[in-house]
Design a protein around this motif. Structure first.
Motif, short mmCIF file in Angstrom:
data_model
loop_
_atom_site.label_atom_id
_atom_site.label_comp_id
_atom_site.label_asym_id
_atom_site.label_seq_id
_atom_site.Cartn_x
_atom_site.Cartn_y
_atom_site.Cartn_z
N ARG A 53 0.83 -1.20 0.00
CA ARG A 53 0.00 0.00 0.00
C ARG A 53 0.86 1.26 0.00
O ARG A 53 0.42 2.33 0.41
N LEU A 91 -4.23 5.43 -0.27
CA LEU A 91 -3.33 5.10 -1.36
C LEU A 91 -3.72 5.91 -2.60
O LEU A 91 -4.82 5.78 -3.12
N ALA A 133 -8.31 3.67 -1.82
CA ALA A 133 -7.48 3.70 -3.02
C ALA A 133 -8.05 4.74 -3.97
O ALA A 133 -9.26 4.73 -4.24
N SER A 147 -9.02 -2.64 -1.12
CA SER A 147 -9.30 -1.47 -0.29
C SER A 147 -10.76 -1.53 0.17
O SER A 147 -11.60 -2.17 -0.46
N PRO A 276 2.82 1.14 -5.02
CA PRO A 276 2.38 -0.11 -4.39
C PRO A 276 2.81 -1.37 -5.15
O PRO A 276 2.46 -2.46 -4.74
#
Length: 419
Positions: A53, A91, A133, A147, A276
């Motif tokens: 992540r 993220l 995300a 996510s 990631p």
């Protein structure tokens, strides 16, 4: 580990305390990166992990190092005091604002969401595993990363997904942070361990509508990203400049590698980004400097980009870092990549994925790999599995001692197909 670590809240590992640093938007200034590298050496073992992540983990810390680490990182803007530190799991696509194929740059949305989450008085009630995300609709497909809430730019709006399932709602970009906070608050109200899968999607759609956020989304012309699509090497940015995307072997960084990335970043605008897919993005370079960074990076431990594209390797920490582990999974993975870099003819001719897991917990990820080496606590070596994940391995093809990197490469090259 029993709990998600933070900066002051360390996880106890067999190799010492482990801190997880959540850089807002996955971005570091060059001076921040240098400070993190120094802290890893002075307070820890010098080893860092780049997670799935895009967080940084500092390994080998003394058990009581949390306060000193938090104080040092707070001075450079990399620590949010209190419970928010472990709950700012946002993220952002590291190619945001760079990728010429993206629909929208979600950098402002990520920054607003990070600030808003940090300011909430209920943030301590949210599960530390609750994660977002943000995907601008570009090449990397970050919305495919597991996510609780994903926001995907499409047709000028942001489509929402809950635990990987489209919610059927889209919001304007300026509403993205507010929508994310509303969904996180509902999870916090549902209990400290509640995740997106525990929430009622219909109730959330009603709550968003009542708050004046979003509207029903028409069927999408393009499918939701099915898998992360790593990008390595030289990338031409939307503005005509270049990014160097440096592959990190199995997510393991030495402090010297982070310092090198900081030095390279100063050849541009002094910023580096964590990806990631085990890579560091150095943006805003001219072509000559971007090419030079890629070439010199291999001398400090980064992988050749073409090898990283052909050989995708995941591995947990393994022994001796993890008390659960009998096998040195990370060390074997690093040895496999080093052997492939030294003898390129051993690497698969077409892209292949390898997952080395010291136990069935599968800390390095849940996605299946072409070849899985799965360890156990009651015997030495690894069981071999084809197109499998640690928690869903299926039948074993045989066993491997795990002491011969060239033999592992041979096994992987012989695997049919790719996952």
């Amino acid at each position: 580990m029993a709990e998600c670590p933070g900066v002051a809240h360390l996880a106890e590992m067999a190799d010492g305390g482990l801190a997880r640093l959540r850089a807002p938007g996955g971005r570091l200034r060059a001076d921040q990166a240098r400070s993190v590298a120094e802290l890893a050496e002075t307070l820890g073992s010098g080893a860092l992990d780049l997670t799935n992540r895009a967080n940084l983990q500092i390994r080998g810390l003394q058990r009581d190092a949390g306060p000193a680490l938090a104080s040092a990182l707070g001075r450079i803007g990399l620590y949010a005091e209190g419970p928010a530190d472990r709950r700012r799991n946002v993220l952002l696509d590291p190619l945001a604002g760079l990728d010429p194929t993206e629909s929208a740059d979600l950098t402002p949305v990520a920054a607003a969401l990070d600030r808003a989450l940090t300011a909430q008085d209920w943030i301590g009630e949210l599960s530390p595993k609750f994660a977002f995300a943000l995907d601008g609709g570009g090449a990397s497909g970050v919305a495919a990363v597991a996510s609780d809430v994903a926001l995907l730019a499409m047709d000028g709006r942001l489509r929402l997904a809950l635990a990987g399932v489209p919610l059927g709602v889209s919001v304007a970009p300026e509403e993205g942070a507010s929508a994310g906070v509303l969904l996180a608050k509902r999870a916090a109200q549902a209990g400290p361990d509640a995740r997106a899968r525990d929430l009622d999607a219909a109730a959330l759609r009603r709550a968003l509508a009542e708050a004046g956020l979003g509207q029903p989304a028409a069927p999408a012309d393009a499918p939701w990203p099915a898998a992360l699509r790593p990008v390595f090497g030289l990338m031409t940015q939307a503005d005509g400049r270049f990014s160097s995307i440096l592959p990190v072997p199995v997510g393991r960084l030495a402090a010297a590698m982070l310092r090198f990335a900081a030095e390279a970043a100063e050849q541009g605008e002094g910023e580096l980004r964590l990806a990631p897919w085990s890579a560091i993005v150095i943006p805003h370079l001219d072509e000559a400097r971007a090419t030079d960074a890629l070439e010199r990076a291999q001398g400090v431990g980064f992988l050749p980009p073409d090898l990283a594209a052909r050989l995708r390797v995941r591995a947990c920490a393994g022994a001796p870092a993890c008390v659960r582990a009998r096998e040195p999974a990370k060390a074997l993975a690093l040895a496999v990549l080093a052997e492939a870099a030294r003898r390129p003819e051993l690497a698969p001719e077409t892209p292949r994925s390898l997952h080395i897991s010291a136990c069935p917990k599968g800390c390095a990820g849940a996605a299946p790999a072409d070849l899985l080496l799965l360890g156990a606590g009651d015997r030495d070596g690894y069981a071999l599995h084809a197109h499998a994940a640690p928690r869903r391995p299926g039948g074993a093809l045989g066993r491997c001692a795990g002491d011969d990197p060239a033999a592992v490469l041979s096994l992987l090259s012989a695997m049919p197909g790719a996952s």
